[in-house]
Motif scaffolding. Sequence first.
Motif, PDB file in Angstrom:
ATOM      1  N   ARG A 121     -46.716  -5.127  54.358  1.00 51.62           N
ATOM      2  CA  ARG A 121     -45.550  -4.754  55.162  1.00 51.62           C
ATOM      3  C   ARG A 121     -45.786  -5.128  56.619  1.00 51.62           C
ATOM      4  O   ARG A 121     -46.871  -4.934  57.145  1.00 51.62           O
ATOM      5  N   GLU A 122     -44.756  -5.647  57.262  1.00 54.60           N
ATOM      6  CA  GLU A 122     -44.886  -6.090  58.660  1.00 54.60           C
ATOM      7  C   GLU A 122     -45.252  -4.960  59.600  1.00 54.60           C
ATOM      8  O   GLU A 122     -45.904  -5.179  60.613  1.00 54.60           O
ATOM      9  N   VAL A 123     -44.858  -3.745  59.262  1.00 50.29           N
ATOM     10  CA  VAL A 123     -45.141  -2.592  60.116  1.00 50.29           C
ATOM     11  C   VAL A 123     -46.648  -2.348  60.217  1.00 50.29           C
ATOM     12  O   VAL A 123     -47.148  -1.927  61.257  1.00 50.29           O
ATOM     13  N   ASN A 124     -47.387  -2.632  59.150  1.00 54.78           N
ATOM     14  CA  ASN A 124     -48.820  -2.352  59.113  1.00 54.78           C
ATOM     15  C   ASN A 124     -49.691  -3.530  59.528  1.00 54.78           C
ATOM     16  O   ASN A 124     -50.905  -3.400  59.597  1.00 54.78           O
ATOM     17  N   MET A 125     -49.098  -4.672  59.780  1.00 50.81           N
ATOM     18  CA  MET A 125     -49.879  -5.865  60.098  1.00 50.81           C
ATOM     19  C   MET A 125     -50.402  -5.820  61.527  1.00 50.81           C
ATOM     20  O   MET A 125     -49.671  -5.452  62.435  1.00 50.81           O
ATOM     21  N   PRO A 126     -51.662  -6.224  61.725  1.00 52.51           N
ATOM     22  CA  PRO A 126     -52.162  -6.334  63.095  1.00 52.51           C
ATOM     23  C   PRO A 126     -51.583  -7.576  63.775  1.00 52.51           C
ATOM     24  O   PRO A 126     -50.909  -8.393  63.146  1.00 52.51           O
ATOM     25  N   LEU A 127     -51.877  -7.729  65.051  1.00 48.27           N
ATOM     26  CA  LEU A 127     -51.290  -8.825  65.825  1.00 48.27           C
ATOM     27  C   LEU A 127     -51.626 -10.203  65.270  1.00 48.27           C
ATOM     28  O   LEU A 127     -50.767 -11.080  65.253  1.00 48.27           O
ATOM     29  N   SER A 128     -52.857 -10.403  64.835  1.00 49.63           N
ATOM     30  CA  SER A 128     -53.241 -11.732  64.345  1.00 49.63           C
ATOM     31  C   SER A 128     -52.395 -12.147  63.144  1.00 49.63           C
ATOM     32  O   SER A 128     -51.957 -13.300  63.047  1.00 49.63           O
ATOM     33  N   VAL A 129     -52.145 -11.216  62.244  1.00 48.00           N
ATOM     34  CA  VAL A 129     -51.319 -11.521  61.067  1.00 48.00           C
ATOM     35  C   VAL A 129     -49.858 -11.662  61.478  1.00 48.00           C
ATOM     36  O   VAL A 129     -49.149 -12.549  60.986  1.00 48.00           O
ATOM     37  N   GLY A 130     -49.412 -10.820  62.385  1.00 49.66           N
ATOM     38  CA  GLY A 130     -48.031 -10.922  62.857  1.00 49.66           C
ATOM     39  C   GLY A 130     -47.750 -12.258  63.518  1.00 49.66           C
ATOM     40  O   GLY A 130     -46.696 -12.861  63.310  1.00 49.66           O
ATOM     41  N   ILE A 131     -48.703 -12.743  64.303  1.00 47.63           N
ATOM     42  CA  ILE A 131     -48.527 -14.047  64.943  1.00 47.63           C
ATOM     43  C   ILE A 131     -48.513 -15.152  63.896  1.00 47.63           C
ATOM     44  O   ILE A 131     -47.732 -16.102  63.991  1.00 47.63           O
ATOM     45  N   ALA A 132     -49.355 -15.038  62.882  1.00 42.94           N
ATOM     46  CA  ALA A 132     -49.395 -16.052  61.822  1.00 42.94           C
ATOM     47  C   ALA A 132     -48.087 -16.083  61.039  1.00 42.94           C
ATOM     48  O   ALA A 132     -47.663 -17.147  60.583  1.00 42.94           O
ATOM     49  N   THR A 133     -47.423 -14.933  60.916  1.00 42.09           N
ATOM     50  CA  THR A 133     -46.157 -14.909  60.178  1.00 42.09           C
ATOM     51  C   THR A 133     -45.006 -15.489  60.996  1.00 42.09           C
ATOM     52  O   THR A 133     -43.934 -15.747  60.450  1.00 42.09           O
ATOM     53  N   LEU A 134     -45.214 -15.682  62.301  1.00 41.39           N
ATOM     54  CA  LEU A 134     -44.171 -16.297  63.124  1.00 41.39           C
ATOM     55  C   LEU A 134     -43.984 -17.777  62.803  1.00 41.39           C
ATOM     56  O   LEU A 134     -42.939 -18.353  63.106  1.00 41.39           O
ATOM     57  N   ALA A 135     -45.004 -18.394  62.235  1.00 42.54           N
ATOM     58  CA  ALA A 135     -44.900 -19.817  61.876  1.00 42.54           C
ATOM     59  C   ALA A 135     -44.002 -19.939  60.644  1.00 42.54           C
ATOM     60  O   ALA A 135     -44.284 -19.391  59.595  1.00 42.54           O
ATOM     61  N   GLY A 136     -42.922 -20.658  60.790  1.00 38.49           N
ATOM     62  CA  GLY A 136     -41.982 -20.844  59.694  1.00 38.49           C
ATOM     63  C   GLY A 136     -42.345 -22.034  58.834  1.00 38.49           C
ATOM     64  O   GLY A 136     -43.202 -22.854  59.177  1.00 38.49           O
ATOM     65  N   GLN A 137     -41.665 -22.161  57.705  1.00 41.20           N
ATOM     66  CA  GLN A 137     -41.932 -23.270  56.800  1.00 41.20           C
ATOM     67  C   GLN A 137     -41.378 -24.581  57.366  1.00 41.20           C
ATOM     68  O   GLN A 137     -41.993 -25.626  57.233  1.00 41.20           O
ATOM     69  N   TYR A 138     -40.221 -24.513  57.982  1.00 42.68           N
ATOM     70  CA  TYR A 138     -39.571 -25.736  58.462  1.00 42.68           C
ATOM     71  C   TYR A 138     -39.610 -25.877  59.978  1.00 42.68           C
ATOM     72  O   TYR A 138     -39.580 -26.977  60.509  1.00 42.68           O
ATOM     73  N   SER A 139     -39.635 -24.759  60.682  1.00 43.02           N
ATOM     74  CA  SER A 139     -39.711 -24.823  62.141  1.00 43.02           C
ATOM     75  C   SER A 139     -40.430 -23.578  62.657  1.00 43.02           C
ATOM     76  O   SER A 139     -40.478 -22.556  61.984  1.00 43.02           O
ATOM     77  N   SER A 140     -40.986 -23.714  63.853  1.00 45.21           N
ATOM     78  CA  SER A 140     -41.713 -22.608  64.465  1.00 45.21           C
ATOM     79  C   SER A 140     -41.321 -22.515  65.927  1.00 45.21           C
ATOM     80  O   SER A 140     -41.093 -23.526  66.582  1.00 45.21           O
ATOM     81  N   ASP A 141     -41.261 -21.299  66.409  1.00 42.47           N
ATOM     82  CA  ASP A 141     -40.992 -21.065  67.827  1.00 42.47           C
ATOM     83  C   ASP A 141     -42.342 -21.024  68.548  1.00 42.47           C
ATOM     84  O   ASP A 141     -42.961 -19.966  68.687  1.00 42.47           O
ATOM     85  N   TRP A 142     -42.810 -22.210  68.974  1.00 47.22           N
ATOM     86  CA  TRP A 142     -44.141 -22.318  69.545  1.00 47.22           C
ATOM     87  C   TRP A 142     -44.284 -21.524  70.840  1.00 47.22           C
ATOM     88  O   TRP A 142     -45.355 -20.964  71.093  1.00 47.22           O
TER      89      TRP A 142
END
Length: 178
Positions: A121-142
């Motif tokens: 669950r996103e609520v329990n994820m630390p920052l490192s995992v949260g940042i990794a989930t920001l990378a999308g499959q087709y585009s990313s907000d660098w």
Amino acid sequence: RMAFKGRGLLFGLLLAILMIPGQAYLIPQYQIVKSLNLLETPWAIVLPGIFSAFGTFLMRQAFISLPRELEEAARLDGCNPWQIFSRIMLPLVQPSLFAVAITTVLWSWNDLLWPLIVTTREVNMPLSVGIATLAGQYSSDWATMMAASVMAMAPIFILFFSMQKRVIEGLATSGLKG
């Protein structure tokens, strides 16, 4: 410090654990955390880092570097083994305790794989995992990812630079040089 049969073998096993990559014991660690019902909790992320072979090795080196005469003098003064440990030995290895604590925090903060496994669950994820989930499959907000990365590094930089003297002192007194 305590003499017992198999002490050298146990130390050899500890050193062997340091040589094995962490991914090799990922599944057993996960099973232990799952059996303790700690998945999706901060404890699932923190506990494996606390009980590490590196911390055990560093603290062993710190205790071995203490002179035996201190222990013998305390025993002559009437201290039991627990009093010797808590009143004499533990205060003397305090710099090494700080070094273990700070390096454990640094490694846990930077870890991505283990928190990714024990949190879904996103609520329990630390920052490192949260940042990794920001990378999308087709585009990313660098820009957002880089800003989040800088913000995630700030607490660790502050912690390390404020405790740098203690880390170096702890590593130097425990027998590790570098």
